[in-house]
Design a protein around this motif. Structure first.
Motif, PDB file in Angstrom:
ATOM      1  N   THR A 198      34.939  31.552  42.502  1.00 25.47           N
ATOM      2  CA  THR A 198      36.252  30.955  42.699  1.00 25.47           C
ATOM      3  C   THR A 198      36.658  30.214  41.435  1.00 25.47           C
ATOM      4  O   THR A 198      36.007  29.239  41.042  1.00 25.47           O
ATOM      5  N   ARG A 199      37.706  30.691  40.792  1.00 28.79           N
ATOM      6  CA  ARG A 199      38.290  30.033  39.623  1.00 28.79           C
ATOM      7  C   ARG A 199      37.373  29.983  38.408  1.00 28.79           C
ATOM      8  O   ARG A 199      37.621  29.238  37.463  1.00 28.79           O
ATOM      9  N   VAL A 200      36.299  30.771  38.398  1.00 30.84           N
ATOM     10  CA  VAL A 200      35.426  30.860  37.232  1.00 30.84           C
ATOM     11  C   VAL A 200      35.339  32.325  36.820  1.00 30.84           C
ATOM     12  O   VAL A 200      34.936  33.177  37.606  1.00 30.84           O
ATOM     13  N   ALA A 201      35.722  32.611  35.559  1.00 27.70           N
ATOM     14  CA  ALA A 201      35.764  33.990  35.088  1.00 27.70           C
ATOM     15  C   ALA A 201      34.575  34.351  34.206  1.00 27.70           C
ATOM     16  O   ALA A 201      34.290  35.528  34.002  1.00 27.70           O
ATOM     17  N   GLY A 202      33.896  33.340  33.700  1.00 29.60           N
ATOM     18  CA  GLY A 202      32.769  33.635  32.811  1.00 29.60           C
ATOM     19  C   GLY A 202      31.939  32.396  32.556  1.00 29.60           C
ATOM     20  O   GLY A 202      32.385  31.265  32.774  1.00 29.60           O
TER      21      GLY A 202
ATOM     22  N   VAL B   5      34.350  29.491  31.681  1.00 30.41           N
ATOM     23  CA  VAL B   5      35.738  29.903  31.501  1.00 30.41           C
ATOM     24  C   VAL B   5      36.389  29.828  32.875  1.00 30.41           C
ATOM     25  O   VAL B   5      36.030  30.582  33.784  1.00 30.41           O
ATOM     26  N   THR B   6      37.334  28.893  33.045  1.00 34.35           N
ATOM     27  CA  THR B   6      37.967  28.674  34.336  1.00 34.35           C
ATOM     28  C   THR B   6      39.473  28.901  34.229  1.00 34.35           C
ATOM     29  O   THR B   6      40.022  29.083  33.134  1.00 34.35           O
ATOM     30  N   GLU B   7      40.144  28.837  35.388  1.00 31.00           N
ATOM     31  CA  GLU B   7      41.599  28.982  35.408  1.00 31.00           C
ATOM     32  C   GLU B   7      42.281  27.899  34.583  1.00 31.00           C
ATOM     33  O   GLU B   7      43.342  28.104  34.012  1.00 31.00           O
TER      34      GLU B   7
ATOM     35  N   ARG C 137      38.527  26.164  29.276  1.00 30.12           N
ATOM     36  CA  ARG C 137      37.085  26.152  29.041  1.00 30.12           C
ATOM     37  C   ARG C 137      36.509  24.788  29.420  1.00 30.12           C
ATOM     38  O   ARG C 137      37.059  23.745  29.057  1.00 30.12           O
TER      39      ARG C 137
ATOM     40  N   PHE D 118      30.643  29.190  42.672  1.00 25.39           N
ATOM     41  CA  PHE D 118      30.156  30.159  41.703  1.00 25.39           C
ATOM     42  C   PHE D 118      28.648  29.986  41.589  1.00 25.39           C
ATOM     43  O   PHE D 118      28.068  29.019  42.092  1.00 25.39           O
TER      44      PHE D 118
END
Length: 273
Positions: A46-50, A78-80, A83, A253
């Protein structure tokens, strides 16, 4: 909501019902281990891409001198909202009988003023008494039958070697505020010793051919109404206390920790049983 990473990754690396060590003295290997961090792709985030980062963990000592642990974890998410950089460091010492504990924890988010916990814990008349200097000066009695981190890992190894599949314990490690006690439920799998799926770092030196056990620990804040764990950690635990294949599940996450280097450190003689 800021993604503040807990010091729980220290507990996974240096984790007894009761306040004494197992009857047969287990020996933890003094060592230094490094883990590369990545986002766990098997869990929807949720809201974390990397994520990327590193954990460096160092254990020294024995039952005679006590055990000292130094840990640093640097994590970049890496979030919405952009960083997020988290830096956690811990320094602890625990005596060989699990009756005294010294802890210092710092958690810094995006380079801002760190959150800190600092203090000592001692058993008095069977009760764990904590005297903290940070985040505030405070003295409190936390109760009986509370395990310290090294006690916890020794009991997990002991339970695993006995073939137990479940281990429950109350645990105190000083984080995040020098006050919290966690109820923990550990599920322990059967031991294996083959090298299938292992990183190179887990197949050399004194780890080669050593038995390891899959362990999953759920942490619940003691006294909280929720039946949902605050976090869940999973790892493979070698019978000398070294861990690999980390998974740190924070709910929204999860992170993976891959063992990239391992070094056994000099061990001092100890005849304590």
């Amino acid at each position: 909501m800021p993604f503040v990473l807990s010091v729980r990754s220290a507990a996974v690396l240096a984790l007894l019902a009761g306040t004494s060590l197992p009857a047969a003295a287990l020996q933890l290997t003094p060592h230094r281990a490094t883990y590369d961090i990545s986002l766990d792709a098997s869990k929807p985030a949720t809201r974390v891409a990397g994520a990327d980062g590193r954990i460096v963990y160092e254990l020294r000592g024995n039952p005679c001198a006590g055990y000292s642990v130094q840990l640093s974890q640097n994590t970049h998410l890496v979030t919405e909202g952009g960083r997020v950089n988290s830096a956690v460091s811990t320094a602890t010492w625990e005596d060989g009988d699990g009756n005294a504990y010294r802890f210092r924890v710092t958690n810094t988010l995006n380079g801002e003023t760190p959150d800190e916990a600092d203090g000592v814990a001692e058993r008095k008349d069977g009760r764990l008494v904590v005297k903290a200097t940070k985040p505030e000066v405070d003295t409190r009695q936390l109760g009986t039958d509370i395990l310290l981190p090294t006690q916890h890992v020794l009991s997990l190894i002991d339970s695993a070697q006995k073939g137990d599949s479940v281990f429950e314990a109350k645990v105190f490690d000083g984080s995040p505020d020098a006050k919290k006690v966690y109820d923990t439920l550990s599920v322990i799998g059967r031991g294996v010793s083959d090298a299938k799926g292992l990183e190179d770092a887990a197949t050399t030196g004194d780890l080669a051919g050593r038995t390891r056990y899959p362990v999953t620990i759920s942490y619940y804040e003691r006294g909280a109404a929720s039946q949902t764990p605050d976090y869940i950690i999973s790892f493979d635990m070698f019978d000398n206390g070294v861990s690999r294949n980390l998974k740190l599940d924070y709910g929204e996450f999860a992170l993976r920790g891959r063992l990239t280097s391992y070094e056994a450190l000099p061990a001092e003689e100890c005849a304590k049983k």
